[in-house]
Design a protein around this motif. Structure first.
Motif, PDB file in Angstrom:
ATOM      1  N   ARG A 191       0.836  -1.211   0.000  1.00 27.83           N
ATOM      2  CA  ARG A 191       0.000   0.000   0.000  1.00 27.83           C
ATOM      3  C   ARG A 191       0.866   1.255   0.000  1.00 27.83           C
ATOM      4  NH1 ARG A 191      -3.242   2.395   4.490  1.00 27.83           N
ATOM      5  NH2 ARG A 191      -5.113   3.350   3.597  1.00 27.83           N
ATOM      6  N   THR A 213       1.005   4.068  -2.924  1.00 23.84           N
ATOM      7  CA  THR A 213       0.777   5.480  -2.619  1.00 23.84           C
ATOM      8  C   THR A 213       1.896   6.349  -3.156  1.00 23.84           C
ATOM      9  OG1 THR A 213      -0.445   4.920  -0.600  1.00 23.84           O
ATOM     10  CG2 THR A 213       0.458   7.143  -0.745  1.00 23.84           C
ATOM     11  N   GLU A 219       1.590   2.373   8.728  1.00 24.24           N
ATOM     12  CA  GLU A 219       0.189   2.591   9.074  1.00 24.24           C
ATOM     13  C   GLU A 219      -0.180   4.066   8.988  1.00 24.24           C
ATOM     14  OE1 GLU A 219      -0.174   0.775  12.881  1.00 24.24           O
ATOM     15  OE2 GLU A 219      -0.567  -1.237  12.065  1.00 24.24           O
ATOM     16  N   SER A 248      -2.337   5.934   6.060  1.00 24.21           N
ATOM     17  CA  SER A 248      -3.765   6.269   6.102  1.00 24.21           C
ATOM     18  C   SER A 248      -3.969   7.747   6.394  1.00 24.21           C
ATOM     19  CB  SER A 248      -4.469   5.424   7.170  1.00 24.21           C
ATOM     20  OG  SER A 248      -4.405   4.042   6.854  1.00 24.21           O
ATOM     21  N   SER A 249      -3.162   8.300   7.299  1.00 27.51           N
ATOM     22  CA  SER A 249      -3.239   9.738   7.578  1.00 27.51           C
ATOM     23  C   SER A 249      -2.818  10.546   6.362  1.00 27.51           C
ATOM     24  CB  SER A 249      -2.352  10.090   8.771  1.00 27.51           C
ATOM     25  OG  SER A 249      -2.773   9.407   9.937  1.00 27.51           O
ATOM     26  N   HIS A 254      -3.317   9.660   3.277  1.00 30.01           N
ATOM     27  CA  HIS A 254      -4.460   9.645   2.359  1.00 30.01           C
ATOM     28  C   HIS A 254      -5.497  10.685   2.773  1.00 30.01           C
ATOM     29  CE1 HIS A 254      -3.723   5.274   0.797  1.00 30.01           C
ATOM     30  NE2 HIS A 254      -2.739   6.104   0.528  1.00 30.01           N
TER      31      HIS A 254
END
Length: 374
Positions: A45, A49, A219, A222-223, A225
């Motif tokens: 991921r 990104t 992890e 996600s922030s 995104h």
């Protein structure tokens, strides 16, 4: 000096051990510690990104500045931490040429007057473009660059450290395996096995610690995104504002050009090709076009007295105004975006127009500026 030499020798030994371990893994001659599925998904991921952020960033730069030489120049100024010099936009340059042409060809001639009007509009378009580029760069490009040059570099650094810790761990596992095999053959003392086990425990601890650090960073994508989503909304907002400004400037220009009688003297052709009209079911996403004519035929319009017009017994509808509209004359009704008005049609009216009522005010309104409600 002795300490530095010992450190260099130690570093060289560690590098060699990792290189051997990596090579043997590639040839299937050594075991490799595998990360769990969740960790692998986080890695994939993060890579996705990074790759798509780079592509979106590059293409947005092309959109905002199509000239590759200008992009290289801006990149160099940015790396040198110097202010990028102000650059004339294509619209502003065209405006300058048109104004100079009008001055030389005759500002009082129909062609010269039109050149001046168009140059003023192009200058406004150029200024709007400049504002859009500036806003989009701050609200969209800068956050993307900050991620690639900041957060992603940190993630990459920690991933390399994790890879090294993993190679160290697997090298320790291999040494312990060999030590136990040698001990079984009574060729090593027990302290060699104890030393290998101690090294393995240390390597496992360092690997676990580094894996946790790397996992937390991954992890955090996600922030990232969430932040990029907010920036994307800002980009769309600035782009919408820019296109709306362009539309208003060109609509004003077209109205001004339509008020130049005799501009095309000697020809029976209309001042400009008629624009295609849209159906009354035009949605809010459709940009309006300038109506192709007046609301009624000349004879009917002359006989029309708005104060005497009464709405039909049936057929009135509510409509929401999509865009501001400036009335061209007293027969039209000025509109403000998002307001609700009552509309209806009269026999013989141009289908591009309706009669609109707001309170005690009444006038013709263009259909393409409205969203007809059921």
């Amino acid at each position: 000096m002795d300490f530095n030499m010992k450190k260099l020798a130690s570093d060289a030994g560690i590098f060699f051990t990792r290189a051997v371990q990596f090579t043997e893994e590639k040839f299937g001659q050594a075991e490799k510690t595998e990360l769990d599925a969740h960790f692998e998904n986080l890695l994939a991921r993060a890579d996705s990104t990074k790759n798509w952020t780079e592509r979106i960033l590059r293409q947005t730069e092309v959109l905002l500045q199509p000239n590759p030489s200008a992009r290289v120049e801006e990149f160099l100024y940015e790396k040198l931490d110097r202010k990028v010099p102000s650059r004339v936009t294509n619209g502003e340059l065209l405006a300058q040429y048109m104004a100079e042409a009008a001055s030389e060809l005759g500002p009082d001639t129909p062609y010269g007057k039109t050149l001046i009007k168009v140059s003023e509009a192009e200058k406004r378009l150029g200024a709007a473009e400049r504002d859009f580029i500036h806003t989009a760069s701050l609200s969209f490009l800068t956050p993307l660059r900050n991620f690639l040059e900041g957060d992603w570099k940190t993630i990459s650094k920690e991933r390399r450290l994790l890879q090294n810790r993993r190679l160290d761990l697997d090298a320790c596992k291999a040494r312990l395996k060999k030590a136990k095999a040698a001990e079984a053959k009574a060729t090593l003392w027990n302290d060699e096995v104890d030393k290998a086990e101690q090294e393995l425990r240390v390597a496992q601890t360092e690997f676990d610690r580094q894996a946790e650090v790397t996992r937390l960073l991954l992890e955090g994508i996600s922030s990232t995104h969430v932040n990029h989503l907010r920036c994307l909304h800002e980009f769309v907002k600035s782009q919408t504002t820019y296109y709306a400004q362009c539309y208003r400037h060109m609509l004003d220009l077209q109205k001004q050009l339509g008020r130049f009688p005799g501009t095309f003297v000697g020809t029976t052709e209309p001042a400009s090709p008629p624009l295609s009209s849209t159906s009354p079911t035009t949605t809010a996403a459709t940009m309006p076009v300038v109506p192709t004519g007046t609301g009624l035929a000349p004879s009917e319009e002359a006989a029309l007295c708005l104060e005497e017009v009464a709405p039909p017994a049936s057929g009135t509808r509510k409509a929401r105004v999509l865009y501001d509209y400036e009335a061209a004359d007293s027969s039209e009704l000025a509109l403000l975006a998002d307001e609700l008005i009552t509309v209806y049609s009269l026999p013989g009216m141009d289908p591009d127009w309706l009669i609109g009522e707001r309170g005690n005010k009444k006038g013709k309104v263009p259909v393409t500026y409205l969203e007809l409600l059921s």
